[in-house]
Design a protein around this motif. Sequence first.
Motif, PDB file in Angstrom:
ATOM      1  N   ARG A  50     -26.285  -6.802 -21.339  1.00 36.22           N
ATOM      2  CA  ARG A  50     -27.259  -7.456 -20.367  1.00 36.22           C
ATOM      3  C   ARG A  50     -28.447  -7.437 -20.862  1.00 36.22           C
ATOM      4  N   SER A  53     -29.579  -8.553 -23.714  1.00 43.96           N
ATOM      5  CA  SER A  53     -29.813 -10.171 -24.397  1.00 43.96           C
ATOM      6  C   SER A  53     -31.402 -10.967 -23.151  1.00 43.96           C
ATOM      7  N   THR A  54     -31.675  -9.557 -22.599  1.00 45.03           N
ATOM      8  CA  THR A  54     -32.728 -10.049 -21.337  1.00 45.03           C
ATOM      9  C   THR A  54     -32.275 -11.038 -20.182  1.00 45.03           C
ATOM     10  N   LEU A  55     -30.673 -11.020 -19.621  1.00 45.56           N
ATOM     11  CA  LEU A  55     -29.683 -11.370 -18.823  1.00 45.56           C
ATOM     12  C   LEU A  55     -30.021 -10.481 -17.576  1.00 45.56           C
ATOM     13  N   LEU A  56     -30.280  -9.731 -18.195  1.00 46.33           N
ATOM     14  CA  LEU A  56     -30.506  -8.150 -16.754  1.00 46.33           C
ATOM     15  C   LEU A  56     -32.284  -7.551 -17.273  1.00 46.33           C
ATOM     16  N   ARG A  57     -33.094  -7.292 -15.991  1.00 47.81           N
ATOM     17  CA  ARG A  57     -33.678  -6.133 -16.364  1.00 47.81           C
ATOM     18  C   ARG A  57     -33.978  -4.213 -16.108  1.00 47.81           C
ATOM     19  N   ARG A  78     -34.988 -14.248 -27.057  1.00 44.17           N
ATOM     20  CA  ARG A  78     -34.265 -15.329 -26.981  1.00 44.17           C
ATOM     21  C   ARG A  78     -33.763 -16.224 -28.407  1.00 44.17           C
ATOM     22  N   LEU A  83     -25.500 -15.095 -28.432  1.00 41.62           N
ATOM     23  CA  LEU A  83     -24.759 -13.782 -27.720  1.00 41.62           C
ATOM     24  C   LEU A  83     -23.377 -14.245 -26.571  1.00 41.62           C
TER      25      LEU A  83
END
Lengths: 332, 261
Positions: A50, A53-57, A78, A83
């Motif tokens: 995550r 794939s830039t979903l979480l920092r 992105r 993903l």
Amino acid sequence: MPGTDAIVVRSLVKSFKKVNVLEGITFSVPRGTMLALLGPNGAGKTTTIRILSTLLRPDGGEVRVNGFDVVREADAVRAVIGLTGQYAAVDEYLTGRENLEMMGRLYHLSAADSRRRATELLEQFDLADAAKRASKTYSGGMRRRLDLAASLVAAPPILFLDEPTTGLDPRSRLMMWDVIGKLLHDGATILLTTQYLEEADKLANRIAVMDRGRVIAEGTAAELKSKVGKDRLELTLERENDLERAGTSIERADVTLRTEERSVSVAIDRVEDVQHILNRLENAGITVAGLSLHKPTLDDVFLQLTGREPAGRSTASRQAEEKKEPAPVPTR
Amino acid sequence: MQPVRHSPAYWFLSDAWVLIVRSWKHIFKNIDQMLSLVLQPLMFMLLFRYIFGGAIDTGPVSYVNYLMAGIIVQTAAFGATTTSMNVALDLKRGIVDRFRSLPMSNATLLIGHVTADLARNMISTAVMILVGLLVGFRPNATAYEWLVAAGLLLTFTFAISWLSAILGLLARTVEAVMWISFMLIFPLTFASSAFVPTSGMPFVLRVFAENQPVTHTIEALRALTVGTPMGNHGWIALVWWIIVTLVSIPVCGWMFRRYSS
């Protein structure tokens, strides 16, 4: 293209509400290869995916995908990733084709390209016949394939596959492996997570074993397996007094005899070894009553690396195991 | 196969359009949701028209004429809560993760849901009015009054949809969304002048019912369709829902960006 590593992760740290989920993870994936993150539930595999794939920092550390920083250059990341999550993230009311065309438009392909690409992918993933059906009517395997296809719409050079075969039946799993193998062959860089040693072994160039937010071992499947030990052939003999003779006539380095079970355990390298061993026993006039093959599993890797069972198993299964008294004696 | 080059504004509109089309398709592909949206208020309408209505005194206006404004607003209010359901479902099923990993504008997902809900509500309102006409509803509105009524109803639905989107982002499960939106909409629509005149209510409830925005909306709609006194209801309702919308949209955007990071 900056550097030869498509994915670089250095000292990655992440915690949720004071629970440290990732405690300093470091690995890299060379362009055009596949790294498998192998570990039990709760090891931090999904959190890692995550973040990549830039979903979480991330809370700390450095993560670069295709040379771009996942926090500061998230949009650039992105544009080059695909993903596939643990749950098939497709729109269940839309048809297979509608899903893929929608993804194409959201990847900012032209309408014509989106249509052409959808047709290609439906063909490639064996979904052409189901293209006009709502995806909620699909089987689990078909939905996963559609999900994977959706992540490939823009032909991204870097793919994140989070447990792509968990919950699939064996046939669908084989199909999925086939598809993933082709993607790698066509030049994609892939980061895959899995709980199955067999899957990591079959697909990936290298394996990183994760446990409790750390990478506890990294290497090729062969390197890891040599740490865990080889496949073992377990033979049960008809007569107890054949045991000693069996041990000598097998003529192999790693043989263990267990008198009370009338059994012989032999490390083997290849399938042909089984045949040789059985031939030798037959020539010596020793009757084999039963036979089984023991392959090293994730549990064995963990036992070897950490001296304990994988963490994060459900309490139910652990309780079930604890009930089995007395505890099973390790076979080697 | 390369992404086409356009300005960010172009892609924002394009992404919004793609997701509006997606949500609109759901209107007809998710027939169950559409049916529950039409059948439930239809049963309410028949219940009040034929069972309770005979015992309710609405003065010079016949009960069926009195009822319609209330039932239409209630239909729109419950209809707008499908936004929270659809947002929560998207979050839960992981499709939001997929969207967030794409080079697209994510907030357009909410725009898609809200506009689809407006369309869905227009359909169910149209069905309500048609059945109302069959059971004795006799509006005396002019074309201009119908237009104003439609505008007010759209403003109201739009505001409640954005409010519901917040609930959808807030709730942890789809089940929670169901009861939270029920707890919000039920008191607002029943503690109002939707089904009975407020004059018979206990004092505290009456003060609430007469001053809350849903009542103003109902009274304005009633005035427009069957000619009851308009007073200030129209303006008050309009100001309320514009404020709710102006507050909800940025809150939604902020919550959506914060989600899971």
